[in-house]
Design an enzyme around this catalytic site. Structure first.
Site, PDB file in Angstrom:
ATOM      1  N   HIS A   1      34.882  57.656  53.484  1.00 23.85           N
ATOM      2  CA  HIS A   1      35.754  56.455  52.943  1.00 23.85           C
ATOM      3  C   HIS A   1      34.886  56.191  51.711  1.00 23.85           C
ATOM      4  CE1 HIS A   1      37.962  55.608  56.090  1.00 23.85           C
ATOM      5  NE2 HIS A   1      37.343  55.196  57.160  1.00 23.85           N
TER       6      HIS A   1
ATOM      7  N   GLU B   1      31.867  57.456  57.478  1.00 20.29           N
ATOM      8  CA  GLU B   1      31.722  56.019  56.550  1.00 20.29           C
ATOM      9  C   GLU B   1      31.536  56.863  54.993  1.00 20.29           C
ATOM     10  OE1 GLU B   1      33.039  53.337  57.264  1.00 20.29           O
ATOM     11  OE2 GLU B   1      32.712  53.764  59.663  1.00 20.29           O
TER      12      GLU B   1
HETATM   13 ZN   LIG Z   1      37.455  54.987  59.271  1.00 21.22          ZN
END
Ligand SMILES: [Zn+2]
Length: 600
Positions: free
Chosen positions: A395, A392
Site C-alpha cells: 500500500h 502494508e
Molecule cells: Zn490492505
C-alpha cells in the site's frame, strides 16, 4: 511479550517509532500550520458566485484549493497518526479533535465549488480545460462532470444532505445492537470460560476442540435468531435508503449507483459472479480436502475455519522480516527494492511494535506531501505479521509512487485498486518463502495461508456480492423484504457455495443478518476483483512475461489519473473479462494439489 511488559508510549525507542518530523519538525510547527490553515480557509468565501466569470478566476480558486488541501492533509495526518499511536493521550485526543473540526470547516466552506463548476456553461468549461494551465486539474474536473446528470438543484441537494443523517441511522442502529446490546454469554473451554463476543466468535470457531466450535456456533446464532425480526427491519431500511437515493438521483438501479463513481460497468460485477460460479467445484474440492484432513465423516458449517496447519514455530525479528521482503520483491527491480527497504528501515515509515494505548492491527496511510506511514503491532513469533508488513508495504509504495507522479487533485487511487498493490506483495512473499522453505510444515503453512486468503476473499466476498445483488434487485421489483425472503435467498447461496460436503443447519442462514458490510451496498466485490487482479499480475511478473514488470510499476505510479478498470488494463489485466479470475482459479487449483500432498 506478556501484558506486563508492553511499554508506555514514552518508553518506546525512537528508532522503533515512525518519524513524524517529515510532516512537522516540532509540535509547535503543527500549531502554526493550523493557524495558517484556519485563516486560509476563510478566503474561499470571496469566490462564491464568481467561478463562471473567467478561467483566471477558476484557476485562482483551484490553486487555493490545492494549497489548502495539501496543508490540511498534513495537519490531519500528523494528528491522526499520533492519536493511533497512543489513544490514551489527552494531548493527542485534543489535537485530533481540532484537526477534525478544521476538516468540517473546510468542507462547509468549499461545498459551493462542485455545484458552481458543474453550472459553468459546458462548452466554455471544456475549452478552458483544454488549456495547458489546467493540466493539473483536468482529471479531477472531468471526473466531477460525470456526476452532472445525477446532481440535483441547490435546494434539492440541501434536502438530500439533511436527509443523509437519518439515512445512515439503520447502519448505526445495527452497530449498536450487534456490538453493544446483544449479549452472547460465555463458552467453557479447557483453558477456562471465554466471553463470547463479536470479536471472540471468529477465534473460537478456530478452536481445535470441535465441541467448543459447535457450542460457539449454536450460542451465537441463537441470539441472532432471537433478534431476527429487528435485524431484518434494519437491513430493509438500509436497502430502501439506497433505493431512495438511486431513484432521486436517476440511476437505473442501486447497483449502478454504487458502481458509478469508479466508472465500473455492471458486467464487471456480473462477470465476477459468473466466473466464480463456473469454478465452484474447486471450492467444493477444498472442503472435501478439509474434511479428510480433519478426519471427519461430515464437515459442519462450524468446522470451516479451524486451521489445518498449526502456526509453525519460526521467529523473524523485524529486521529479518524486512530482509525477506527485500529478497521477495527482487522481481520488481532494484529501485522498488531500495525504496521499500529504506521506507521500512532508515526512513522510518513504520511504527513497529505494540505499546500501551496503541491501535491494534495494521494500516498504511499516505498523503501527497509526506512519506506514507505504516502502523504495525509486529510480533517476532507470528509468521502472519511478516505478510502483514509486506501487505502494508505494498500500500505504501503505491501511495509513494502515486503522490510522486501525479498532481495533488488526482494523486489518490481508489479502493478498487488499493488491495491490488498490497496482496500483490503477499503473493511475491509467499512465492519466495515457499522456494526457501526448509520444512514441510513451513511450506504447508504458507500454502494454507494462500488458500485461506482466496477462500475468504475471492469466494466468500463474491457470495456476499451475489446476495446483495439478489436482495436489491428483488426489492427494486417491489418484493417485500422479510425474514423468510432473506434467509431463504441466503440459504440457497450457502448450499451452492459450500456444496454437499458441508453440513448446514437451520440457523446457518442467519449469517445474512450479521454482516456489517451489507450496510455499505455493493462494496465487498472489490476485495474479490482486487485479489484476482493481484494474483494474475504477480503470476505475470514471476513468470517474467514480456513487459509485465514495467506495466505493473506504471500502474503503481498511476494514482487517480485513470478510472480503476482502465488503470488495471494498463497494468495487464482486463477485469471486464473472465481471464484474470480464471487465472486466479487455476492458481487456486494448483495450491490445492500441493496442499493435498503436504497435509492429507
Ligand atoms: Zn490492505
Amino acid at each position: 511479550m506478556s501484558q506486563f511488559n508492553i511499554p508506555n508510549r514514552q518508553d518506546v525507542p525512537l528508532l522503533d517509532q515512525w518519524d513524524l518530523t517529515h510532516l512537522f519538525q516540532h509540535e509547535s510547527d503543527w500549531e502554526s500550520a493550523y493557524t495558517t490553515s484556519e485563516k486560509q480557509v476563510e478566503l474561499f468565501d470571496s469566490f462564491k458566485g464568481t467561478l463562471h466569470q473567467s478561467k483566471e478566476q477558476l484557476l485562482k480558486l483551484l490553486h487555493l484549493l490545492t494549497q489548502e488541501g495539501i496543508l490540511l492533509e498534513r495537519i490531519m495526518q500528523y494528528a491522526f497518526l499520533q492519536q493511533t499511536s497512543d489513544g490514551g493521550s489527552s494531548t493527542y485526543q485534543h489535537r485530533y479533535g481540532k484537526a477534525q473540526q478544521l476538516i468540517t470547516l473546510f468542507s462547509s466552506k468549499t461545498s459551493f465549488i462542485e455545484p458552481e463548476i458543474m453550472a459553468i456553461d459546458e462548452p466554455t468549461l471544456q475549452s478552458w480545460l483544454a488549456l495547458a494551465e489546467f493540466d493539473d486539474y483536468r482529471v479531477m474536473i472531468q471526473k466531477m462532470l460525470r456526476f452532472k446528470d445525477h446532481t440535483l438543484d441547490q435546494e434539492q441537494e440541501k434536502i438530500m444532505a439533511l436527509q443523509q443523517e437519518v439515512g445512515s441511522k439503520a447502519s448505526e442502529a445495527f452497530g449498536a445492537l450487534t456490538n453493544v446490546d446483544l449479549q452472547f454469554g460465555t463458552i467453557t473451554t479447557d483453558e477456562g470460560k471465554v466471553p463470547l463476543t463479536q470479536s471472540t466468535f471468529g477465534s473460537l470457531l478456530q478452536h481445535p476442540s470441535r465441541s467448543v466450535r459447535r457450542r460457539t456456533y449454536n450460542k451465537f446464532y441463537k441470539v441472532f435468531d432471537q433478534h431476527k425480526h429487528v435485524l431484518t427491519q434494519l437491513y430493509d431500511a438500509a436497502v430502501k435508503q439506497s433505493m431512495f437515493r438511486s431513484r432521486v438521483r436517476s440511476y437505473p438501479s442501486t447497483l449502478e449507483m454504487a458502481l458509478f463513481p469508479d466508472n465500473v460497468d455492471k458486467n464487471v460485477y456480473e462477470n465476477l459472479i459468473q466466473t466464480v460460479h463456473n469454478h465452484i467445484s474447486l471450492l467444493h474440492r477444498y472442503y472435501e480436502i478439509r474434511k479428510r484432513a480433519l478426519g471427519l465423516k461430515k464437515l459442519a458449517h462450524y468446522d470451516v475455519y479451524v486451521p489445518l496447519v498449526k502456526d509453525v514455530k519460526v521467529t523473524h525479528t523485524y529486521e529479518e522480516a524486512v530482509e525477506l521482503i527485500k529478497e521477495a520483491m527482487a522481481p520488481l527491480g532494484q529501485e522498488y527494492v531500495d525504496t521499500i527497504t529504506r521506507g521500512l528501515t532508515t526512513d522510518r515509515w513504520v511504527d513497529r511494535y505494540e505499546n500501551k494505548g496503541k491501535r491494534s492491527g495494521a494500516f498504511s496511510s499516505g498523503t501527497f506531501s509526506g512519506p506514507p506511514y505504516i502502523l504495525m503491532n509486529y510480533k517476532e513469533d507470528v509468521l502472519r505479521d511478516v505478510f502483514t508488513l509486506a501487505h502494508e508495504g505494498g500500500h505504501s509504495m503505491h501511495s509513494y509512487y502515486s503522490a510522486k507522479s501525479n498532481p495533488y487533485s488526482s494523486y489518490d487511487y481508489t479502493i478498487f485498486e488499493a488491495e491490488v498493490a498490497s496482496t500483490f506483495n503477499e503473493q511475491l512473499l509467499a512465492h519466495h518463502m515457499i522456494q526457501k522453505a526448509d520444512s514441510k510444515e513451513l511450506e504447508a503453512y504458507i500454502v494454507g495461508k494462500q488458500i485461506d486468503d482466496i477462500v475468504a476473499t475471492l469466494f466468500r466476498q463474491t457470495m456476499f456480492a451475489e446476495f446483495e445483488m439478489i436482495v436489491h434487485h428483488s426489492a427494486e421489483q417491489g418484493e417485500p423484504i422479510t425474514v423468510d425472503s432473506l434467509t431463504s435467498k441466503y440459504r440457497s447461496l450457502l448450499e451452492f457455495y459450500f456444496g454437499k460436503d458441508v453440513q448446514l443447519f437451520d440457523v446457518s442462514a442467519l449469517e445474512a443478518l450479521r454482516i456489517p458490510h451489507f450496510y455499505r451496498p455493493f462494496y465487498v466485490y472489490k476485495y474479490a476483483t482486487g485479489l484476482s487482479a493481484a494474483i494474475a499480475l504477480a503470476e505475470g511478473v514471476l513468470q517474467h512475461k514480456e513487459g509485465a514488470k514495467e506495466r505493473y510499476l506504471s500502474f503503481l505510479h498511476s494514482g487517480g489519473s485513470h478510472y480503476p478498470i482502465d488503470a488495471l488494463k494498463k497494468a495487464g489485466v482486463d477485469m471486464s473479462s473472465a481471464t484474470p479470475i480464471e487465472d486466479a482459479m487455476d492458481f487456486f487449483n494448483e495450491l490445492l494439489d500441493r496442499y493435498e500432498q503436504l497435509i492429507v
